[in-house]
Design an enzyme around this catalytic site. Sequence first.
Site, PDB file in Angstrom:
ATOM      1  N   SER A  66       0.661  -1.307  -0.085  1.00 25.89           N
ATOM      2  CA  SER A  66       0.101   0.019   0.080  1.00 25.89           C
ATOM      3  C   SER A  66       0.972   1.270   0.093  1.00 25.89           C
ATOM      4  O   SER A  66       1.902   1.268   0.385  1.00 25.89           O
ATOM      5  CB  SER A  66      -0.926   0.116   1.392  1.00 25.89           C
ATOM      6  OG  SER A  66      -1.505   1.204   1.568  1.00 25.89           O
ATOM      7  N   TYR A  74      -2.795  -1.232  10.640  1.00 20.15           N
ATOM      8  CA  TYR A  74      -2.847  -1.920   9.326  1.00 20.15           C
ATOM      9  C   TYR A  74      -1.422  -1.421   8.530  1.00 20.15           C
ATOM     10  O   TYR A  74      -1.117  -2.433   7.903  1.00 20.15           O
ATOM     11  CB  TYR A  74      -4.130  -1.225   8.695  1.00 20.15           C
ATOM     12  CG  TYR A  74      -4.196  -1.647   7.008  1.00 20.15           C
ATOM     13  CD1 TYR A  74      -4.136  -2.914   6.592  1.00 20.15           C
ATOM     14  CD2 TYR A  74      -3.937  -0.586   6.284  1.00 20.15           C
ATOM     15  CE1 TYR A  74      -4.281  -3.060   5.428  1.00 20.15           C
ATOM     16  CE2 TYR A  74      -3.893  -0.827   4.885  1.00 20.15           C
ATOM     17  CZ  TYR A  74      -4.056  -2.231   4.429  1.00 20.15           C
ATOM     18  OH  TYR A  74      -4.055  -2.392   3.115  1.00 20.15           O
ATOM     19  N   LYS A 130       1.820  -3.941   6.756  1.00 18.48           N
ATOM     20  CA  LYS A 130       2.442  -3.727   5.257  1.00 18.48           C
ATOM     21  C   LYS A 130       3.770  -3.540   5.014  1.00 18.48           C
ATOM     22  O   LYS A 130       4.504  -3.851   4.447  1.00 18.48           O
ATOM     23  CB  LYS A 130       1.482  -2.936   4.390  1.00 18.48           C
ATOM     24  CG  LYS A 130      -0.106  -3.153   4.164  1.00 18.48           C
ATOM     25  CD  LYS A 130      -0.242  -4.378   3.280  1.00 18.48           C
ATOM     26  CE  LYS A 130      -1.445  -4.752   3.373  1.00 18.48           C
ATOM     27  NZ  LYS A 130      -1.860  -6.091   2.562  1.00 18.48           N
TER      28      LYS A 130
HETATM   29  P1  NAD Z   1     -10.770  -7.970   0.633  1.00 19.06           P
HETATM   30  O1  NAD Z   1     -11.000  -7.774   2.118  1.00 19.06           O
HETATM   31  O2  NAD Z   1     -12.085  -7.700  -0.286  1.00 19.06           O
HETATM   32  O3  NAD Z   1     -10.147  -9.060   0.250  1.00 19.06           O
HETATM   33  C1  NAD Z   1      -9.327  -9.691   1.217  1.00 19.06           C
HETATM   34  C2  NAD Z   1      -9.687 -11.273   1.129  1.00 19.06           C
HETATM   35  O4  NAD Z   1      -8.759 -11.885   2.055  1.00 19.06           O
HETATM   36  C3  NAD Z   1     -10.981 -11.374   1.388  1.00 19.06           C
HETATM   37  O5  NAD Z   1     -11.681 -12.341   0.608  1.00 19.06           O
HETATM   38  C4  NAD Z   1     -10.826 -12.302   2.798  1.00 19.06           C
HETATM   39  O6  NAD Z   1     -12.059 -13.205   3.035  1.00 19.06           O
HETATM   40  C5  NAD Z   1      -9.601 -13.032   2.770  1.00 19.06           C
HETATM   41  N1  NAD Z   1      -9.060 -13.334   3.955  1.00 19.06           N
HETATM   42  C6  NAD Z   1      -8.685 -12.448   4.889  1.00 19.06           C
HETATM   43  N2  NAD Z   1      -8.113 -12.883   6.001  1.00 19.06           N
HETATM   44  C7  NAD Z   1      -7.693 -14.034   5.414  1.00 19.06           C
HETATM   45  C8  NAD Z   1      -7.072 -15.254   6.024  1.00 19.06           C
HETATM   46  N3  NAD Z   1      -6.506 -14.930   7.343  1.00 19.06           N
HETATM   47  N4  NAD Z   1      -6.618 -16.274   5.381  1.00 19.06           N
HETATM   48  C9  NAD Z   1      -7.441 -16.328   4.155  1.00 19.06           C
HETATM   49  N5  NAD Z   1      -7.961 -15.294   3.653  1.00 19.06           N
HETATM   50  C10 NAD Z   1      -8.215 -14.450   4.299  1.00 19.06           C
HETATM   51  O7  NAD Z   1      -9.841  -6.475   0.343  1.00 19.06           O
HETATM   52  P2  NAD Z   1      -9.135  -6.174  -0.935  1.00 19.06           P
HETATM   53  O8  NAD Z   1      -9.721  -4.501  -1.242  1.00 19.06           O
HETATM   54  O9  NAD Z   1      -9.382  -6.934  -2.086  1.00 19.06           O
HETATM   55  O10 NAD Z   1      -7.498  -5.999  -0.585  1.00 19.06           O
HETATM   56  C11 NAD Z   1      -6.902  -7.158  -1.032  1.00 19.06           C
HETATM   57  C12 NAD Z   1      -5.520  -6.850  -0.473  1.00 19.06           C
HETATM   58  O11 NAD Z   1      -4.884  -5.399  -0.957  1.00 19.06           O
HETATM   59  C13 NAD Z   1      -5.538  -6.639   0.931  1.00 19.06           C
HETATM   60  O12 NAD Z   1      -4.044  -7.257   1.458  1.00 19.06           O
HETATM   61  C14 NAD Z   1      -5.217  -5.048   1.446  1.00 19.06           C
HETATM   62  O13 NAD Z   1      -4.670  -4.905   2.471  1.00 19.06           O
HETATM   63  C15 NAD Z   1      -4.386  -4.969   0.113  1.00 19.06           C
HETATM   64  N6  NAD Z   1      -4.930  -3.318  -0.328  1.00 19.06           N
HETATM   65  C16 NAD Z   1      -5.931  -2.855  -0.677  1.00 19.06           C
HETATM   66  C17 NAD Z   1      -6.290  -1.538  -0.769  1.00 19.06           C
HETATM   67  C18 NAD Z   1      -7.690  -1.280  -0.741  1.00 19.06           C
HETATM   68  O14 NAD Z   1      -7.930  -0.033  -0.712  1.00 19.06           O
HETATM   69  N7  NAD Z   1      -8.676  -2.003  -1.205  1.00 19.06           N
HETATM   70  C19 NAD Z   1      -5.322  -0.824  -0.846  1.00 19.06           C
HETATM   71  C20 NAD Z   1      -3.803  -1.192  -0.393  1.00 19.06           C
HETATM   72  C21 NAD Z   1      -3.841  -2.604  -0.206  1.00 19.06           C
HETATM   73  N1  UFG Z   2     -13.327  10.130   3.035  1.00 15.33           N
HETATM   74  C1  UFG Z   2     -14.306  11.217   3.233  1.00 15.33           C
HETATM   75  N2  UFG Z   2     -15.510  10.507   3.674  1.00 15.33           N
HETATM   76  C2  UFG Z   2     -15.591   9.077   3.742  1.00 15.33           C
HETATM   77  C3  UFG Z   2     -14.660   8.407   3.386  1.00 15.33           C
HETATM   78  C4  UFG Z   2     -13.177   8.960   3.148  1.00 15.33           C
HETATM   79  O1  UFG Z   2     -14.239  12.482   3.023  1.00 15.33           O
HETATM   80  O2  UFG Z   2     -16.673   8.592   4.343  1.00 15.33           O
HETATM   81  C5  UFG Z   2     -12.148  11.104   2.313  1.00 15.33           C
HETATM   82  C6  UFG Z   2     -10.929  10.683   3.224  1.00 15.33           C
HETATM   83  O3  UFG Z   2     -10.690  11.524   4.100  1.00 15.33           O
HETATM   84  C7  UFG Z   2      -9.737  10.697   2.201  1.00 15.33           C
HETATM   85  C8  UFG Z   2     -10.258  10.207   0.805  1.00 15.33           C
HETATM   86  O4  UFG Z   2     -11.653  10.305   1.014  1.00 15.33           O
HETATM   87  O5  UFG Z   2      -9.296  12.148   1.713  1.00 15.33           O
HETATM   88  C9  UFG Z   2     -10.084   8.787   0.406  1.00 15.33           C
HETATM   89  O6  UFG Z   2     -10.293   7.995   1.649  1.00 15.33           O
HETATM   90  P1  UFG Z   2     -10.395   6.323   1.707  1.00 15.33           P
HETATM   91  O7  UFG Z   2     -10.777   5.931   2.918  1.00 15.33           O
HETATM   92  O8  UFG Z   2     -11.306   5.837   0.561  1.00 15.33           O
HETATM   93  O9  UFG Z   2      -8.874   6.029   1.166  1.00 15.33           O
HETATM   94  P2  UFG Z   2      -7.678   6.323   2.009  1.00 15.33           P
HETATM   95  O10 UFG Z   2      -6.459   7.152   1.281  1.00 15.33           O
HETATM   96  O11 UFG Z   2      -7.668   6.906   3.468  1.00 15.33           O
HETATM   97  O12 UFG Z   2      -7.012   4.943   2.491  1.00 15.33           O
HETATM   98  C10 UFG Z   2      -6.022   4.320   1.755  1.00 15.33           C
HETATM   99  C11 UFG Z   2      -6.220   2.826   1.989  1.00 15.33           C
HETATM  100  C12 UFG Z   2      -5.779   2.024   2.992  1.00 15.33           C
HETATM  101  C13 UFG Z   2      -4.605   2.710   3.625  1.00 15.33           C
HETATM  102  C14 UFG Z   2      -4.787   4.026   3.919  1.00 15.33           C
HETATM  103  C15 UFG Z   2      -3.596   4.589   4.506  1.00 15.33           C
HETATM  104  O13 UFG Z   2      -7.536   2.603   1.215  1.00 15.33           O
HETATM  105  O14 UFG Z   2      -5.400   0.762   2.350  1.00 15.33           O
HETATM  106  O15 UFG Z   2      -4.882   4.956   2.522  1.00 15.33           O
HETATM  107  O16 UFG Z   2      -3.917   5.920   4.963  1.00 15.33           O
HETATM  108  F1  UFG Z   2      -4.206   2.018   4.590  1.00 15.33           F
END
Ligand code: NAD
Ligand code: UFG
Length: 338
Positions: free
Chosen positions: A125, A150, A154
């Site tokens: 991330s 979280y 990472k």
């Molecule tokens: P998600 O929650 O939709 O997918 C994660 C999946 O992992 C789920 O299907 C969940 O059931 C499974 N899971 C959780 N713990 C587990 C375990 N112990 N064993 C087996 N399966 C398990 O999330 P996502 O948005 O698809 O994110 C996927 C990856 O990307 C994650 O590692 C997340 O941290 C990372 N990531 C996501 C974002 C974002 O904004 N969505 C941003 C940066 C990084």
């Molecule tokens: N925001 C709002 N209202 C909401 C939700 C978000 O105004 O209800 C704003 C936040 O303040 C931010 C922007 O929308 O300015 C994006 O917020 P998100 O929560 O969608 O995303 P972030 O950038 O905060 O989160 C991301 C990733 C995480 C990571 C995090 C670290 O989704 O995985 O950055 O700060 F950990």
Amino acid sequence: MARILVTGGAGYIGSHTCLELLHAGHEVIVFDNLSNSCEESLIRVQKLANKALVFVKGDIRDQKGLDQVFQDHSIDAVIHFAGLKAVGESQQIPLTYFDHNIAGSVQLMQSMEKAGVFTLVFSSSATVYDEANISPLNEDMPTGMPSNNYGYTKLIVEQMLQKLAQADARWSIALLRYFNPVGAHKSGQIGEDPQGIPNNLMPYVTQVAVGRREKLSIYGNDYDTVDGTGVRDYIHVVDLANAHLCALNNRLSAQGCRAWNVGTGNGSSVLQVKNTFEQVNGVPVAFEFASRREGDVATSFADNARAIAELGWQPQFTLEDMLADSWNWQKQNPNGFN
Ligand code: NAD
Ligand code: UFG
């Protein structure tokens, strides 16, 4: 063509990546405990691809279960999505986050080593970057201690993977630093389906638009940005999925551990996202300004030059595409997969 183990493959980014892997002719084995997803996403992926994948329900903290998967299938590489991702929750229950995200990743590395599989793409991330860095963020900038547990998990897993690759030249590891994944497959059949109240902006916006929530709270309108609201680099989940295929191709013929940003390189403010969503989709999104959210930075967007140059990857989708596709998914599935 390769046989790919996808941990967390039933989730939001995982399901989109499985679909692209199947389209590209790979064989896919998903390992997921369904703690934040459901098997329906994988049923839809297989229908869209017109091709089957293998689903194994299991937890990455269960070494025996993981070892069994490597014994049953001749895996070439692993894409590791499984983990917990709610920033707020990680502050309440840090040990649970350390267990799933850190200990679970170590178990996976151990099972891979035992099975002789050394190619790995890891979901990292942009949160690993030091907050003092000024955007656009590039991969040579220093990482820092993330403001939440979280993000800390990472950073720790990234550092462990770097040390592993330094110690043992058989490993080939991609660290993909995602910016803000949004959007959905253009069919509207798969998409983001958060449980409970969404933490992230995009699912909150679509749930307000569909009538499940009253109004969006915009966290802060006094940042030093174009309109006072927070600026982020939103990236279409299909572009993100394709970055995994590019990283996989790169890693199947390379050694060591390397990080790549996955973002568009463009920053959009919360107000720009809300307004563009309303214009593109013709639906209103009620909102109010609220105080800043703890831990948020004003601006974060990527320098994506390294991924473009080295992975042969190029984002295809505009912000308008992302917002149209998010709405198409939500409109067709007002209650998600249920
Ligand atoms: P998600 O929650 O939709 O997918 C994660 C999946 O992992 C789920 O299907 C969940 O059931 C499974 N899971 C959780 N713990 C587990 C375990 N112990 N064993 C087996 N399966 C398990 O999330 P996502 O948005 O698809 O994110 C996927 C990856 O990307 C994650 O590692 C997340 O941290 C990372 N990531 C996501 C974002 C974002 O904004 N969505 C941003 C940066 C990084
Ligand atoms: N925001 C709002 N209202 C909401 C939700 C978000 O105004 O209800 C704003 C936040 O303040 C931010 C922007 O929308 O300015 C994006 O917020 P998100 O929560 O969608 O995303 P972030 O950038 O905060 O989160 C991301 C990733 C995480 C990571 C995090 C670290 O989704 O995985 O950055 O700060 F950990």
